[in-house]
Design a protein around this motif. Structure first.
Motif, PDB file in Angstrom:
ATOM      1  N   LYS A   4      -7.559   4.681 -16.184  1.00 37.51           N
ATOM      2  CA  LYS A   4      -7.015   3.777 -15.162  1.00 37.51           C
ATOM      3  C   LYS A   4      -5.487   3.780 -15.162  1.00 37.51           C
ATOM      4  O   LYS A   4      -4.838   2.752 -14.968  1.00 37.51           O
ATOM      5  CB  LYS A   4      -7.555   2.350 -15.340  1.00 37.51           C
ATOM      6  CG  LYS A   4      -9.069   2.265 -15.173  1.00 37.51           C
ATOM      7  CD  LYS A   4      -9.557   0.834 -15.291  1.00 37.51           C
ATOM      8  CE  LYS A   4     -11.078   0.765 -15.097  1.00 37.51           C
ATOM      9  NZ  LYS A   4     -11.598  -0.602 -15.232  1.00 37.51           N
ATOM     10  N   GLN A   5      -4.922   4.961 -15.399  1.00 32.62           N
ATOM     11  CA  GLN A   5      -3.479   5.139 -15.392  1.00 32.62           C
ATOM     12  C   GLN A   5      -3.111   6.232 -14.406  1.00 32.62           C
ATOM     13  O   GLN A   5      -3.925   7.098 -14.080  1.00 32.62           O
ATOM     14  CB  GLN A   5      -2.969   5.532 -16.787  1.00 32.62           C
ATOM     15  CG  GLN A   5      -3.241   4.506 -17.866  1.00 32.62           C
ATOM     16  CD  GLN A   5      -2.896   5.028 -19.244  1.00 32.62           C
ATOM     17  OE1 GLN A   5      -2.330   6.107 -19.387  1.00 32.62           O
ATOM     18  NE2 GLN A   5      -3.246   4.271 -20.264  1.00 32.62           N
ATOM     19  N   ALA A  32      -6.361   9.218 -15.099  1.00 31.92           N
ATOM     20  CA  ALA A  32      -7.123   8.412 -14.144  1.00 31.92           C
ATOM     21  C   ALA A  32      -8.347   7.789 -14.802  1.00 31.92           C
ATOM     22  O   ALA A  32      -8.721   6.651 -14.489  1.00 31.92           O
ATOM     23  CB  ALA A  32      -7.535   9.265 -12.954  1.00 31.92           C
ATOM     24  N   GLN A  58      -0.876  -3.197 -12.246  1.00 39.30           N
ATOM     25  CA  GLN A  58      -2.334  -3.069 -12.251  1.00 39.30           C
ATOM     26  C   GLN A  58      -2.842  -2.400 -10.971  1.00 39.30           C
ATOM     27  O   GLN A  58      -4.041  -2.320 -10.746  1.00 39.30           O
ATOM     28  CB  GLN A  58      -2.978  -4.450 -12.407  1.00 39.30           C
ATOM     29  CG  GLN A  58      -2.718  -5.089 -13.764  1.00 39.30           C
ATOM     30  CD  GLN A  58      -3.225  -6.521 -13.835  1.00 39.30           C
ATOM     31  OE1 GLN A  58      -3.303  -7.226 -12.824  1.00 39.30           O
ATOM     32  NE2 GLN A  58      -3.570  -6.963 -15.028  1.00 39.30           N
ATOM     33  N   HIS A  59      -1.908  -1.942 -10.124  1.00 37.44           N
ATOM     34  CA  HIS A  59      -2.222  -1.257  -8.872  1.00 37.44           C
ATOM     35  C   HIS A  59      -2.951  -2.160  -7.877  1.00 37.44           C
ATOM     36  O   HIS A  59      -3.693  -1.681  -7.024  1.00 37.44           O
ATOM     37  CB  HIS A  59      -3.045   0.018  -9.129  1.00 37.44           C
ATOM     38  CG  HIS A  59      -2.479   0.883 -10.208  1.00 37.44           C
ATOM     39  ND1 HIS A  59      -3.181   1.238 -11.336  1.00 37.44           N
ATOM     40  CD2 HIS A  59      -1.245   1.427 -10.343  1.00 37.44           C
ATOM     41  CE1 HIS A  59      -2.424   1.980 -12.114  1.00 37.44           C
ATOM     42  NE2 HIS A  59      -1.244   2.110 -11.547  1.00 37.44           N
ATOM     43  N   ARG A 110      -8.025   6.943  -5.407  1.00 38.14           N
ATOM     44  CA  ARG A 110      -8.572   6.151  -6.523  1.00 38.14           C
ATOM     45  C   ARG A 110      -7.657   5.003  -6.914  1.00 38.14           C
ATOM     46  O   ARG A 110      -8.106   3.992  -7.445  1.00 38.14           O
ATOM     47  CB  ARG A 110      -8.817   7.065  -7.734  1.00 38.14           C
ATOM     48  CG  ARG A 110     -10.027   7.965  -7.567  1.00 38.14           C
ATOM     49  CD  ARG A 110     -10.111   9.039  -8.620  1.00 38.14           C
ATOM     50  NE  ARG A 110     -10.405   8.501  -9.944  1.00 38.14           N
ATOM     51  CZ  ARG A 110     -10.619   9.264 -11.017  1.00 38.14           C
ATOM     52  NH1 ARG A 110     -10.575  10.588 -10.898  1.00 38.14           N
ATOM     53  NH2 ARG A 110     -10.867   8.715 -12.184  1.00 38.14           N
ATOM     54  N   PHE A 111      -6.364   5.166  -6.639  1.00 36.05           N
ATOM     55  CA  PHE A 111      -5.415   4.113  -6.998  1.00 36.05           C
ATOM     56  C   PHE A 111      -4.856   3.388  -5.772  1.00 36.05           C
ATOM     57  O   PHE A 111      -3.843   2.705  -5.852  1.00 36.05           O
ATOM     58  CB  PHE A 111      -4.278   4.703  -7.846  1.00 36.05           C
ATOM     59  CG  PHE A 111      -4.718   5.103  -9.222  1.00 36.05           C
ATOM     60  CD1 PHE A 111      -4.702   4.186 -10.257  1.00 36.05           C
ATOM     61  CD2 PHE A 111      -5.200   6.378  -9.462  1.00 36.05           C
ATOM     62  CE1 PHE A 111      -5.138   4.553 -11.518  1.00 36.05           C
ATOM     63  CE2 PHE A 111      -5.637   6.752 -10.723  1.00 36.05           C
ATOM     64  CZ  PHE A 111      -5.604   5.830 -11.764  1.00 36.05           C
ATOM     65  N   ASP A 165      -2.538  -4.449 -21.832  1.00 37.73           N
ATOM     66  CA  ASP A 165      -3.511  -5.284 -21.124  1.00 37.73           C
ATOM     67  C   ASP A 165      -3.483  -6.718 -21.637  1.00 37.73           C
ATOM     68  O   ASP A 165      -3.566  -7.682 -20.862  1.00 37.73           O
ATOM     69  CB  ASP A 165      -4.924  -4.706 -21.271  1.00 37.73           C
ATOM     70  CG  ASP A 165      -5.114  -3.433 -20.454  1.00 37.73           C
ATOM     71  OD1 ASP A 165      -4.339  -3.227 -19.507  1.00 37.73           O
ATOM     72  OD2 ASP A 165      -6.025  -2.648 -20.787  1.00 37.73           O
TER      73      ASP A 165
END
Length: 632
Positions: A594-595, A591, A411-412, A621-622, A377
């Motif tokens: 956030k992966q 998830a 970062q989707h 979600r992504f 990050d």
């Protein structure tokens, strides 16, 4: 007069428009400024703008900024970055995005084709003016002004046709192709930086020429000190022309000899020597680049040589620091990458307007994070900051846009990544890495035909890259183009028989078609060639599970520490064991962080989970469920 706006409100709207126009360059200008100036509440201003244009206040202000920017593109010589700040938009990246969204072409394309674009958008302005001056909302227009729809369809289709033609214009022919070999440095070892820098500058400039395919430095560099003939090298790189050179220092002077060879005939069609003082490397580099472009214009058919790339600094010391930093970055070791950052910082200190140095700094931070040398990050945050600074200085910096797009992809942020990738490729369609990165994003979205198109182009630009060939094999496999897979595997066996990346990708292909014995064989070969890659070992365990060797797969699971870095591997192998509950358990844990596994939507590992509502929820979600982006 409109029923919605009174005469007083029409006069007030004119005054608001004038106030906005008078403050276009004021970044602090906002709706609050308007309210204060005319004694309006926010709700009153919102109603005035909404009923006159059906836009929000912020979008209304932005639209007037873009109209002014469009005028400046046509009627001024200001740089795009200067226009950006003249109309009060926060960054060139935002300006390019907003302009493209509003007018269908980038600012650069608009300026280049300003006569054609002015005709098209004057028609759009007439339509907008009718709506605003008649105070008719978009909804009212849809109901009562149906006569305008055919005109608008013609307008939009003409814009689309222009864009598609422009994309077609960027395609290359076999004859219009060139590779630049590493220039030979004779004598002073210090000139190695200059030799590499000269090749880089020539390469950067040639990649900007439309209808010319320029082979990536990654592939060309593999022929440094090669004993192969020019026709042999050209055949491997699939090019018509080879550019070669030598550099020699004689006292205080640098002597450079450049040769352009027509490869099929092994015939030198142009050769020239250049001489300069050692303290004028920038001057001689720009001169050489300019003459090479002129020669190509005479030799090759139908290439556009209007665009070229000058070195972005006049400071020789800054340029030398930059070149040394670039060479250090190529090693990919942590120590040398940190040293590369220090070199770029020195270059920037010597010349704060050196955009390429900022872009290279962004590349270092991006690589440090992806190689797990620093927090991911943090690396993204620092890389984004440096890339945006590069773009602020040079609005057409393709490297900076490409890095930004890769960050947004990871970062989707799919739409943001898509827009930024397209800007990068408009700035430089010959960038092999950006074409390849874009193909990976499209693959993740499940847009396999589109992904295949971009990896095909990347492979043409960098034919000796095992990374690109491996990714291309996966694209072909997932797109069910077995003919192309077989063709790529045949090529790979000749070129990359000692590359773990090649066998890793072929192993994935055999998994996709459920040929588990072949998958196991190739993945085992990949592991032998590089036993440090954990993903290969997990893929082998998954294959064993699919072959019914559950004990071996479960034994592998016992070797894994229960930490986030291993959640993907747990999920993969449990899916192979048909243990959905445990597979979803680890996917949910990812998830929460956030992966999500790369290519979860298309890879063979999670096919058994498709159709389960939990799988669809993960994709949602992504932003991966039924997602499509516009691809040029």
């Amino acid at each position: 007069m409109s029923e919605k706006l009174s005469n007083t409100e029409v006069v007030l709207l004119d005054k608001v428009n004038q106030l906005i126009d008078d403050n276009l360059g004021n970044e602090s200008f906002s709706s609050d400024t308007i309210c204060k100036e005319f004694g309006l509440s926010r709700s009153q201003l919102f109603r005035l703008i909404k009923e006159s244009s059906d836009l929000s206040i912020s979008l209304y202000i932005r639209q007037r900024k873009l109209q002014k920017a469009r005028d400046l593109l046509v009627n001024s010589e200001l740089k795009i970055s200067e226009i950006t700040y003249a109309v009060g938009i926060d960054s060139p990246q935002s300006f390019s995005k907003y302009f493209t969204e509003s007018y269908g072409v980038s600012p650069t394309e608009y300026r280049k084709n300003k006569d054609k674009m002015t005709v098209q958008y004057n028609s759009q302005d007439i339509y907008n003016k009718v709506l605003v001056e008649s105070h008719v909302s978009t909804k009212t227009f849809n109901k009562n002004w149906l006569w305008g729809i055919p005109i608008l369809l013609v307008l939009f289709s003409s814009i689309y046709f222009f864009q598609k033609n422009n994309a077609i214009d960027n395609q290359t022919t076999t004859d219009n192709s060139i590779a630049i070999l590493p220039f030979k440095n004779i004598g002073n070892i210090d000139n190695a930086f200059f030799a590499d820098g000269l090749v880089e500058q020539v390469h950067s400039s040639l990649t900007l020429l439309k209808k010319l395919r320029v082979i990536s430095k990654n592939s060309s560099s593999q022929f440094k000190d090669s004993q192969k003939t020019i026709p042999q090298i050209a055949s491997e790189l699939q090019v018509a022309y080879i550019l070669d050179g030598t550099i020699k220092q004689a006292g205080s002077k640098i002597l450079v000899s450049i040769e352009l060879v027509k490869a099929r005939e092994d015939k030198t069609i142009w050769i020239k020597s250049f001489e300069a003082e050692t303290n004028d490397v920038i001057g001689i580099t720009n001169k050489i680049t300019k003459e090479i472009i002129e020669v190509l214009r005479e030799q090759l058919s139908d290439i556009d040589t209007q665009q070229s790339n000058k070195i972005q600094t006049e400071n020789t010391e800054a340029y030398n620091e930059y070149l040394q930093g670039r060479q250090l970055l190529a090693t990919r070791t942590k120590e040398k990458m940190i040293a590369s950052l220090e070199k770029m910082d020195k270059a920037i200190a010597l010349d704060p307007s050196f955009a390429d140095a900022y872009a290279s700094k962004a590349g270092v931070y991006f690589s440090l994070g992806n190689l797990n040398y620093i927090n991911l990050d943090s690396s993204f945050r620092m890389a984004e900051q440096e890339a945006l600074e590069a773009i602020r200085i040079d609005v057409a910096n393709a490297e900076a846009y490409g890095l930004l797009a890769a960050i947004y992809r990871d970062q989707h942020k799919w739409e943001q990544a898509n827009t930024t990738f397209q800007i990068a490729l408009r700035c430089n369609p010959n960038n092999a890495q950006v074409n390849y990165w874009y193909s990976l994003m499209l693959r993740s979205l499940g847009m396999l035909d589109e992904a295949l198109a971009y990896s095909t182009k990347a492979l043409l630009l960098d034919p000796l890259s095992p990374v690109i060939l491996g990714g291309h094999i996966r694209n072909c496999s997932y797109a069910k183009r077995i003919d192309l897979v077989n063709e790529a595997i045949k090529k790979g066996k000749l070129l990359f028989n000692d590359s773990y990346l090649f066998y890793w990708s072929t192993g994935y292909h055999y998994l996709d078609i459920k040929d588990y014995p072949k998958a196991f064989s190739d993945l085992t070969k990949a592991k032998q060639l590089n036993p440090t890659v954990k993903g290969i070992e997990a893929a082998i365990a998954y294959t064993q599970a699919c072959m019914g060797q559950d004990v071996a797969a479960k034994n592998y699971l016992t070797t894994l520490a229960n930490i986030p870095d291993n959640y993907t591997y747990f999920a993969m192998v449990y899916a192979g064991l048909k243990d959905k509950e445990n597979s979803f358990k680890y996917l949910e844990q990812m998830a929460a962080l956030k992966q999500i596994p790369t290519d979860i939507k298309v890879s063979p590992f999670f096919k058994s989970l498709k159709g389960d509502k939990r799988f669809d929820e993960l994709l949602k979600r992504f932003g991966l469920h039924d997602v499509k982006v516009e691809v040029e």
